[in-house]
Design a protein around this motif. Structure first.
Motif, PDB file in Angstrom:
ATOM      1  N   ASN A  49       0.847  -1.193   0.000  1.00  0.00           N
ATOM      2  CA  ASN A  49       0.000   0.000   0.000  1.00  0.00           C
ATOM      3  C   ASN A  49       0.886   1.247   0.000  1.00  0.00           C
ATOM      4  OD1 ASN A  49       0.901   0.374   2.651  1.00  0.00           O
ATOM      5  ND2 ASN A  49      -0.918  -0.577   3.540  1.00  0.00           N
ATOM      6  N   ALA A  50       0.265   2.418  -0.033  1.00  0.00           N
ATOM      7  CA  ALA A  50       1.020   3.664  -0.116  1.00  0.00           C
ATOM      8  C   ALA A  50       1.876   3.914   1.126  1.00  0.00           C
ATOM      9  CB  ALA A  50       0.070   4.835  -0.361  1.00  0.00           C
ATOM     10  N   LYS A  55       7.294   4.428   3.220  1.00  0.00           N
ATOM     11  CA  LYS A  55       8.274   4.066   4.254  1.00  0.00           C
ATOM     12  C   LYS A  55       9.533   3.463   3.623  1.00  0.00           C
ATOM     13  CE  LYS A  55       8.686   1.140   8.362  1.00  0.00           C
ATOM     14  NZ  LYS A  55       7.983   0.172   9.211  1.00  0.00           N
ATOM     15  N   LEU A  56       9.361   2.555   2.677  1.00  0.00           N
ATOM     16  CA  LEU A  56      10.506   1.915   2.020  1.00  0.00           C
ATOM     17  C   LEU A  56      11.290   2.911   1.157  1.00  0.00           C
ATOM     18  CD1 LEU A  56       8.851  -1.468   1.058  1.00  0.00           C
ATOM     19  CD2 LEU A  56      10.729  -1.149   2.686  1.00  0.00           C
ATOM     20  N   ASN A  57      10.577   3.751   0.430  1.00  0.00           N
ATOM     21  CA  ASN A  57      11.248   4.727  -0.425  1.00  0.00           C
ATOM     22  C   ASN A  57      12.063   5.707   0.417  1.00  0.00           C
ATOM     23  OD1 ASN A  57      11.867   5.644  -3.031  1.00  0.00           O
ATOM     24  ND2 ASN A  57      10.187   7.119  -3.039  1.00  0.00           N
ATOM     25  N   ASN A  64      10.571  11.054   0.411  1.00  0.00           N
ATOM     26  CA  ASN A  64       9.440  10.952   1.325  1.00  0.00           C
ATOM     27  C   ASN A  64       8.092  10.848   0.597  1.00  0.00           C
ATOM     28  OD1 ASN A  64       8.381  10.750   3.899  1.00  0.00           O
ATOM     29  ND2 ASN A  64       8.140  12.961   4.131  1.00  0.00           N
ATOM     30  N   TYR A  65       8.008   9.897  -0.305  1.00  0.00           N
ATOM     31  CA  TYR A  65       6.758   9.627  -1.011  1.00  0.00           C
ATOM     32  C   TYR A  65       6.795   8.176  -1.509  1.00  0.00           C
ATOM     33  CZ  TYR A  65       9.785  10.539  -5.048  1.00  0.00           C
ATOM     34  OH  TYR A  65      10.822  10.524  -5.940  1.00  0.00           O
ATOM     35  N   ALA A  66       5.631   7.650  -1.777  1.00  0.00           N
ATOM     36  CA  ALA A  66       5.553   6.302  -2.345  1.00  0.00           C
ATOM     37  C   ALA A  66       5.862   6.391  -3.834  1.00  0.00           C
ATOM     38  CB  ALA A  66       4.162   5.721  -2.131  1.00  0.00           C
ATOM     39  N   THR A  67       6.614   5.425  -4.337  1.00  0.00           N
ATOM     40  CA  THR A  67       6.939   5.372  -5.756  1.00  0.00           C
ATOM     41  C   THR A  67       6.368   4.082  -6.335  1.00  0.00           C
ATOM     42  OG1 THR A  67       8.720   5.656  -7.382  1.00  0.00           O
ATOM     43  CG2 THR A  67       9.207   4.282  -5.460  1.00  0.00           C
ATOM     44  N   PHE A  87       6.253  -3.221  -5.400  1.00  0.00           N
ATOM     45  CA  PHE A  87       5.318  -2.470  -6.233  1.00  0.00           C
ATOM     46  C   PHE A  87       4.279  -1.817  -5.336  1.00  0.00           C
ATOM     47  CE2 PHE A  87       6.911  -6.009  -8.681  1.00  0.00           C
ATOM     48  CZ  PHE A  87       7.283  -5.422  -9.874  1.00  0.00           C
ATOM     49  N   CYS A  88       4.082  -0.526  -5.486  1.00  0.00           N
ATOM     50  CA  CYS A  88       3.075   0.193  -4.711  1.00  0.00           C
ATOM     51  C   CYS A  88       1.808   0.288  -5.566  1.00  0.00           C
ATOM     52  CB  CYS A  88       3.586   1.568  -4.311  1.00  0.00           C
ATOM     53  SG  CYS A  88       2.442   2.431  -3.229  1.00  0.00           S
ATOM     54  N   LEU A  89       0.850  -0.567  -5.265  1.00  0.00           N
ATOM     55  CA  LEU A  89      -0.335  -0.677  -6.112  1.00  0.00           C
ATOM     56  C   LEU A  89      -1.120   0.635  -6.237  1.00  0.00           C
ATOM     57  CD1 LEU A  89      -1.916  -2.503  -7.968  1.00  0.00           C
ATOM     58  CD2 LEU A  89      -3.230  -3.283  -5.982  1.00  0.00           C
TER      59      LEU A  89
END
Length: 152
Positions: A49-50, A55-57, A64-67, A87-89
């Motif tokens: 999830n986002a 957090k991983l990115n 500081n964002y989901a990719t 993969f961030c769906l």
């Protein structure tokens, strides 16, 4: 001798698994992975999830964002590889909509993209980007998908 590539597909939640199953089965995603590599080894595809994506990115790239996709290659030799591809769906779904692409086509592209990163392909320089994108286009066309770099 044929190569043995183990492909593990993980889902951060049942909600993500159900949403993804509407677009592509695990068997289909594994077909896309095999089209993008002839190595043996282990590839883990994890759909998150986002919040987990962000957090991983941040933890690994200080962003500081989901990719859409993060690739973590651990081992690569001439014939074998080991990597995790995240993969961030929600990001992938939003991108597909914004780019007027089907979710299936965009997902196939990002799976191929992540697999190429696991094999040390990169797009940091123009020369490397042209090489990597050319491979992506060829693999995707062989799978029946349009060129992801053309406006749809």
């Amino acid at each position: 001798m044929p190569t043995k590539l183990n492909i593990d597909i993980q889902f951060a939640s049942p909600t993500i698994e159900v949403a993804l199953a509407k677009t592509a089965s695990s068997m289909l995603m594994k077909k896309w992975v095999r089209a993008a590599t002839d190595h043996s080894g282990l590839l883990t595809l994890r759909f998150v999830n986002a919040a987990e994506g962000k957090k991983l990115n941040f933890a690994f790239r200080k962003k500081n964002y989901a990719t859409n996709v993060l690739t973590f290659p651990y081992d690569l030799s001439k014939n074998s590889l080991t990597a995790d591809i995240i993969f961030c769906l929600p990001v992938i779904q939003k991108e597909a909509k914004n780019q007027n692409k089907t979710l299936k086509a965009h997902l196939a592209h990002l799976i191929v993209h992540g697999c190429l990163h696991a094999q040390a392909y990169d797009h940091e320089s123009q020369k490397d980007a042209v090489k990597m994108e050319g491979l992506e286009v060829k693999i995707l066309q062989n799978l029946g998908f349009p060129n992801p770099y053309l406006d749809q």
